[in-house]
Design a protein around this motif. Structure first.
Motif, PDB file in Angstrom:
ATOM      1  N   GLU A   1       0.851  -1.187   0.000  1.00 33.20           N
ATOM      2  CA  GLU A   1       0.000   0.000   0.000  1.00 33.20           C
ATOM      3  C   GLU A   1       0.891   1.242   0.000  1.00 33.20           C
ATOM      4  N   PRO A   2       0.417   2.363  -0.513  1.00 33.91           N
ATOM      5  CA  PRO A   2       1.241   3.587  -0.481  1.00 33.91           C
ATOM      6  C   PRO A   2       1.510   4.013   0.949  1.00 33.91           C
ATOM      7  N   PRO A   3       2.682   4.577   1.188  1.00 34.31           N
ATOM      8  CA  PRO A   3       2.999   5.065   2.535  1.00 34.31           C
ATOM      9  C   PRO A   3       1.993   6.120   2.977  1.00 34.31           C
ATOM     10  N   LYS A   4       1.799   6.190   4.291  1.00 32.88           N
ATOM     11  CA  LYS A   4       0.858   7.185   4.818  1.00 32.88           C
ATOM     12  C   LYS A   4       1.323   8.592   4.445  1.00 32.88           C
ATOM     13  N   GLY A   5       0.369   9.418   4.030  1.00 33.31           N
ATOM     14  CA  GLY A   5       0.693  10.789   3.676  1.00 33.31           C
ATOM     15  C   GLY A   5       1.011  10.981   2.207  1.00 33.31           C
ATOM     16  N   LYS A   6       1.142   9.886   1.453  1.00 37.64           N
ATOM     17  CA  LYS A   6       1.442   9.995   0.024  1.00 37.64           C
ATOM     18  C   LYS A   6       0.139  10.103  -0.771  1.00 37.64           C
ATOM     19  N   THR A   7       0.121  10.970  -1.749  1.00 33.83           N
ATOM     20  CA  THR A   7      -1.030  11.060  -2.637  1.00 33.83           C
ATOM     21  C   THR A   7      -0.852  10.053  -3.767  1.00 33.83           C
ATOM     22  N   PRO A   8      -1.918   9.665  -4.457  1.00 35.38           N
ATOM     23  CA  PRO A   8      -1.791   8.716  -5.577  1.00 35.38           C
ATOM     24  C   PRO A   8      -0.785   9.168  -6.616  1.00 35.38           C
ATOM     25  N   GLU A   9      -0.650  10.492  -6.833  1.00 37.56           N
ATOM     26  CA  GLU A   9       0.299  10.968  -7.842  1.00 37.56           C
ATOM     27  C   GLU A   9       1.750  10.700  -7.421  1.00 37.56           C
ATOM     28  N   ASP A  10       1.978  10.608  -6.120  1.00 34.68           N
ATOM     29  CA  ASP A  10       3.340  10.389  -5.619  1.00 34.68           C
ATOM     30  C   ASP A  10       3.716   8.904  -5.590  1.00 34.68           C
ATOM     31  N   TRP A  11       2.739   8.050  -5.826  1.00 33.68           N
ATOM     32  CA  TRP A  11       2.954   6.623  -5.553  1.00 33.68           C
ATOM     33  C   TRP A  11       2.924   5.818  -6.849  1.00 33.68           C
ATOM     34  N   GLU A  12       3.971   5.006  -7.027  1.00 34.74           N
ATOM     35  CA  GLU A  12       4.006   4.101  -8.171  1.00 34.74           C
ATOM     36  C   GLU A  12       4.018   2.669  -7.665  1.00 34.74           C
ATOM     37  N   PRO A  13       2.871   2.010  -7.689  1.00 30.77           N
ATOM     38  CA  PRO A  13       2.847   0.630  -7.195  1.00 30.77           C
ATOM     39  C   PRO A  13       3.666  -0.278  -8.109  1.00 30.77           C
ATOM     40  N   ARG A  14       4.466  -1.140  -7.480  1.00 33.51           N
ATOM     41  CA  ARG A  14       5.243  -2.108  -8.249  1.00 33.51           C
ATOM     42  C   ARG A  14       5.382  -3.384  -7.438  1.00 33.51           C
ATOM     43  N   GLU A  15       5.502  -4.452  -8.133  1.00 33.19           N
ATOM     44  CA  GLU A  15       5.643  -5.740  -7.475  1.00 33.19           C
ATOM     45  C   GLU A  15       7.035  -5.855  -6.856  1.00 33.19           C
ATOM     46  N   GLN A  16       7.062  -6.366  -5.638  1.00 28.82           N
ATOM     47  CA  GLN A  16       8.319  -6.517  -4.902  1.00 28.82           C
ATOM     48  C   GLN A  16       8.380  -7.885  -4.236  1.00 28.82           C
ATOM     49  N   THR A  17       9.600  -8.268  -3.853  1.00 28.55           N
ATOM     50  CA  THR A  17       9.786  -9.460  -3.019  1.00 28.55           C
ATOM     51  C   THR A  17       9.629  -9.023  -1.576  1.00 28.55           C
ATOM     52  N   LEU A  18       8.620  -9.575  -0.902  1.00 28.64           N
ATOM     53  CA  LEU A  18       8.241  -9.103   0.428  1.00 28.64           C
ATOM     54  C   LEU A  18       8.308 -10.207   1.477  1.00 28.64           C
ATOM     55  N   PHE A  19       8.611  -9.809   2.707  1.00 33.57           N
ATOM     56  CA  PHE A  19       8.587 -10.700   3.875  1.00 33.57           C
ATOM     57  C   PHE A  19       7.298 -10.439   4.647  1.00 33.57           C
ATOM     58  N   ARG A  20       6.619 -11.498   5.058  1.00 37.89           N
ATOM     59  CA  ARG A  20       5.337 -11.365   5.751  1.00 37.89           C
ATOM     60  C   ARG A  20       5.564 -10.925   7.212  1.00 37.89           C
TER      61      ARG A  20
ATOM     62  N   THR B   1       3.980  -8.674   8.899  1.00 36.73           N
ATOM     63  CA  THR B   1       2.737  -8.436   9.645  1.00 36.73           C
ATOM     64  C   THR B   1       2.250  -9.692  10.355  1.00 36.73           C
ATOM     65  N   GLN B   2       2.691 -10.851   9.889  1.00 40.11           N
ATOM     66  CA  GLN B   2       2.298 -12.099  10.532  1.00 40.11           C
ATOM     67  C   GLN B   2       2.937 -12.225  11.918  1.00 40.11           C
ATOM     68  N   PHE B   3       3.948 -11.381  12.170  1.00 41.50           N
ATOM     69  CA  PHE B   3       4.672 -11.446  13.441  1.00 41.50           C
ATOM     70  C   PHE B   3       4.639 -10.106  14.184  1.00 41.50           C
ATOM     71  N   GLY B   4       3.586  -9.309  13.914  1.00 44.17           N
ATOM     72  CA  GLY B   4       3.368  -8.114  14.708  1.00 44.17           C
ATOM     73  C   GLY B   4       3.842  -6.810  14.108  1.00 44.17           C
ATOM     74  N   ASP B   5       4.445  -6.837  12.913  1.00 45.11           N
ATOM     75  CA  ASP B   5       4.893  -5.590  12.295  1.00 45.11           C
ATOM     76  C   ASP B   5       3.703  -4.875  11.649  1.00 45.11           C
ATOM     77  N   ASP B   6       3.894  -3.601  11.321  1.00 50.48           N
ATOM     78  CA  ASP B   6       2.805  -2.793  10.768  1.00 50.48           C
ATOM     79  C   ASP B   6       2.540  -3.106   9.301  1.00 50.48           C
ATOM     80  N   VAL B   7       3.597  -3.378   8.536  1.00 51.86           N
ATOM     81  CA  VAL B   7       3.463  -3.699   7.111  1.00 51.86           C
ATOM     82  C   VAL B   7       4.454  -4.803   6.773  1.00 51.86           C
ATOM     83  N   ASP B   8       4.225  -5.465   5.647  1.00 53.19           N
ATOM     84  CA  ASP B   8       5.224  -6.404   5.141  1.00 53.19           C
ATOM     85  C   ASP B   8       6.403  -5.621   4.587  1.00 53.19           C
ATOM     86  N   ARG B   9       7.593  -6.240   4.573  1.00 49.17           N
ATOM     87  CA  ARG B   9       8.818  -5.498   4.298  1.00 49.17           C
ATOM     88  C   ARG B   9       9.536  -6.001   3.054  1.00 49.17           C
TER      89      ARG B   9
END
Length: 588
Positions: A301-320, A322-330
């Motif tokens: 998801e876009p970082p908090k405070g970013k407008t859609p124009e500032d955000w370019e969604p792209r696929e990344q390799t992520l670690f889950r 949030t399954q262990f208490g973090d705010d977002v996947d990394r």
């Protein structure tokens, strides 16, 4: 009797509860605590036993507390027991119990306070771990002292401690360091370029300009001559810059080790980030997480405070995460396909776990606070929750003199070096002062205050207490501990004397509580309170000759008081050893 009087009395309370209510579960009894009451007027100790056991026992807390107080009043150590508040039980110990701590202290020596609480669990304490891009500075100093004192504290508390320095010798900063050293190398050859000229040739420009790299440049020139000069090497720096970078990192780590030694900071192992990468540790850690289904391709998801124009969604390799208490996947990989710093740091922790550590403790700067959750999540994932990560955050230190911030170091170019600070006030003053506040509180290190000989200077105040105790013992002819342990301690009846004994007896509990909380500053606080109690007894003897430690006309009471003085000196030395501070024999 155990050397921890609080543990002794807790065992007595648990036994009394188990006798009154034999059906209570072990996990309920484990929640029973015995600690000093907030108001000393309420007693020597208090227990929450009624508050945690009343409901399982099917009784109102007050009724449970009254029955427990009656049972404890029959115990040989307890002079008086009563109830307070919603169900606390307060009690006073017999004076003889307190006096009995003195022979135990004298017999144990500086090992007094040693605990088996840690059960020899293997704990890795990582501290300092400064990027090897320059001299150690004041910001590193606080974390170094906190980490070293915490390692000493955990060892005293019964843990099997590994002191670790993680060398951040991979990535863009180290490459920039290599370029800066190459600039100094050209300077040493006599073919210097100006900062502007050299910056124009370097990706990202010249980042490190301090004079501390000049000796590295000279050493490179002495070792290689002009073999690394432009024209003698391939045009592509990727084919030769590693030679300069690795040499520079080694030189910087030598300097860092010297600085740490001057501070009295020790490490058992130095782990290289570059070496872990080369050994395939990152790949192994990623493979392990992938096998557990904890790595996936996704879009954040876009970082908090970013407008859609500032955000370019792209696929990344992520670690889950949030399954262990973090705010977002990394993210684990950058857009260019290289690993993120987080991926490399996961490998660092995987390596610690592979080496058999059961607990991990890190000392970080407060600016890394946002990194704690993701790292704790990674450790939980790697170990299936078996290994816990504790992070101790250290706030910045501002060095002051004559009411003004101290100017930067000429050698470092932009900050005050650790070496500057030690040369100014001495190692012991630096170490003790860095532990006089909780690590996550900001600190002003006042150069005037730490050399002032007054009660307002905690370093002096504690050292002076030890020096005073030693002066008394020298005046008495240095009596042996075994001789003092046979003194008629029942002659110690003055309230100030008994208060001092109570302070001494609190040391083992202080060790355990500080170790569990990962808070070595508690040792500094304890020593200050102990010193205050000793100075009070000293001053009472100065005001009233009958209360002096040495009275030739009263050899028995003198020997009893000398036992108390010797025990005080022992405990101060035991506490200073945890802080890595040398005791002072006499004040000059």
């Amino acid at each position: 009797m155990t050397l921890n009087i609080f543990a002794t009395i807790r065992a007595r309370v648990v036994a009394a509860v188990a006798t009154l209510h034999p059906g209570l579960a072990a996990d309920v009894l484990a929640r029973i605590q015995v600690e000093p009451p907030r108001d000393p007027a309420h007693g020597d100790m208090a227990t929450n036993a009624a508050l945690v056991c009343a409901k399982p026992a099917g009784l109102p807390p007050r009724a449970f507390a009254e029955a427990l107080a009656a049972a404890l009043a029959e115990a040989p150590e307890i002079a008086q027991a009563g109830t307070a508040g919603p169900g606390f039980v307060n009690f006073h110990l017999r004076d003889a119990v307190w006096r009995g701590q003195i022979p135990a202290i004298l017999a144990a020596g500086e090992a007094y306070g040693d605990s088996t609480l840690g059960e020899r669990r293997r704990v890795d304490v990582e501290y300092v771990s400064a990027n090897p891009t320059g001299p150690m500075h004041v910001g590193h100093c606080r974390g170094a002292v906190v980490g070293d004192a915490l390692a000493r504290l955990l060892a005293k508390g019964g843990w099997d401690v590994t002191r670790e320095y993680y060398i951040n010798d991979a990535g863009a900063q180290v490459q920039a360091l290599g370029w800066a050293a190459y600039w100094r190398y050209l300077e040493a050859l006599g073919t210097p370029l100006t900062e502007e000229e050299f910056s124009a040739l370097v990706p990202g420009g010249l980042q490190y300009r301090g004079e501390y790299l000049s000796p590295v440049g000279v050493a490179l020139a002495e070792l290689n001559g002009d073999a690394l000069a432009p024209g003698a090497m391939p045009a592509d720096p990727a084919l030769w810059l590693d030679i300069v970078r690795d040499f520079t990192v080694a030189a910087m780590m030598t300097e860092i080790r010297v600085d740490l030694a001057a501070l009295g900071v020790e490490h058992d192992v130095f782990i290289s980030e570059a070496a872990l990468i080369a050994a395939g540790t990152v790949t192994r850690a990623m493979t392990l997480l992938a096998a557990k289904g904890l790595i996936y391709q996704g879009v954040l998801e876009p970082p908090k405070g970013k407008t859609p124009e500032d955000w370019e969604p792209r696929e990344q390799t992520l670690f889950r995460a949030t399954q262990f208490g973090d705010d977002v996947d990394r993210p684990l990989r950058k857009s260019d396909g290289s690993n993120t710093y987080f991926a490399n740091d996961i490998a660092n922790h995987a390596d610690k776990i592979e080496r058999g550590h059961q607990e991990l403790v890190h000392v970080w700067g407060a600016d890394h606070g946002g990194y704690v959750k993701r790292m704790a999540a990674a450790v939980a994932a790697l170990s299936d929750g078996a290994v816990k990560l504790d992070v101790v955050l250290c706030q910045i230190v501002r060095v002051m003199k004559d009411g003004e911030p101290v100017r930067m170091s000429k050698r470092a170019g932009s900050y005050i070096t650790l070496r500057d600070l030690i040369e100014e006030v001495g190692r012991d003053a630096v170490r003790f002062t860095m532990l006089t506040r909780k690590s996550d509180a900001q600190m002003d290190f006042d150069l005037n205050a730490v050399v002032e000989q007054s009660r307002e200077n905690p370093v002096f105040y504690v050292q002076y207490a030890h020096a005073r105790a030693r002066s008394v013992l020298r005046a008495a002819g240095e009596p042996e501990a075994a001789e003092l342990a046979e003194a008629k301690l029942e002659l110690l009846v003055e309230p100030s004397e008994l208060d001092l004994i109570r302070k001494l007896a609190a040391w083992p509990r202080t060790v355990e509580q500080a170790a569990l909380a990962r808070e070595p500053h508690r040792v500094a606080f304890y020593l200050h309170d102990l010193a205050a109690a000793f100075h009070l007894s000293w001053n009472r003897g100065r005001d009233d000759s009958t209360l002096r430690f040495i009275r030739e006309e009263e050899p028995e009471s003198t020997r009893a008081r000398l036992a108390l003085v010797a025990a005080t000196a022992v405990v101060i030395r035991s506490g200073l050893a945890v802080m890595g501070v040398d005791p002072v024999e006499e004040m000059r």
